[in-house]
Design a protein around this motif. Structure first.
Motif, PDB file in Angstrom:
ATOM      1  N   VAL A   1     -23.760 -57.515 -28.717  1.00  0.00           N
ATOM      2  CA  VAL A   1     -24.445 -57.371 -27.432  1.00  0.00           C
ATOM      3  C   VAL A   1     -23.505 -57.775 -26.293  1.00  0.00           C
ATOM      4  O   VAL A   1     -23.447 -57.111 -25.252  1.00  0.00           O
ATOM      5  CB  VAL A   1     -25.752 -58.204 -27.405  1.00  0.00           C
TER       6      VAL A   1
ATOM      7  N   THR B   1     -22.112 -55.318 -23.345  1.00  0.00           N
ATOM      8  CA  THR B   1     -22.315 -55.692 -21.943  1.00  0.00           C
ATOM      9  C   THR B   1     -21.001 -55.665 -21.179  1.00  0.00           C
ATOM     10  O   THR B   1     -20.926 -55.135 -20.062  1.00  0.00           O
ATOM     11  CB  THR B   1     -22.956 -57.089 -21.847  1.00  0.00           C
TER      12      THR B   1
ATOM     13  N   LEU C   1     -20.017 -53.091 -18.046  1.00  0.00           N
ATOM     14  CA  LEU C   1     -19.558 -53.620 -16.758  1.00  0.00           C
ATOM     15  C   LEU C   1     -18.168 -53.102 -16.396  1.00  0.00           C
ATOM     16  O   LEU C   1     -17.905 -52.769 -15.238  1.00  0.00           O
ATOM     17  CB  LEU C   1     -19.579 -55.148 -16.778  1.00  0.00           C
TER      18      LEU C   1
END
Length: 62
Positions: free
Chosen positions: A8, A12, A16
């Motif tokens: 995860v 992420t 980004l």
């Protein structure tokens, strides 16, 4: 469980980074998500207005 959290976190960070350094659009350029509806098209509305103002020729017996 630690592998799930790491996955995860990696996803992420990837998202980004993609948002920060991915393909950019020129300022003022918007996404084309499909054709413009006739009631949103200024050229169509102008032509429609011109057609309605133009006197009709022919026999209108209706």
């Amino acid at each position: 469980m630690i592998y799930l959290l790491a996955a995860v976190g990696a996803i992420t960070v990837a998202v980004l980074l993609w948002k920060a350094f991915g393909p950019e659009q020129a300022p003022g350029q918007r996404d084309r998500r499909g054709p413009v509806a006739p009631d949103d098209d200024p050229d169509f509305l102008r032509k429609l207005d011109e057609q309605q103002r133009k006197p009709r020729s022919g026999n209108d017996d209706e």
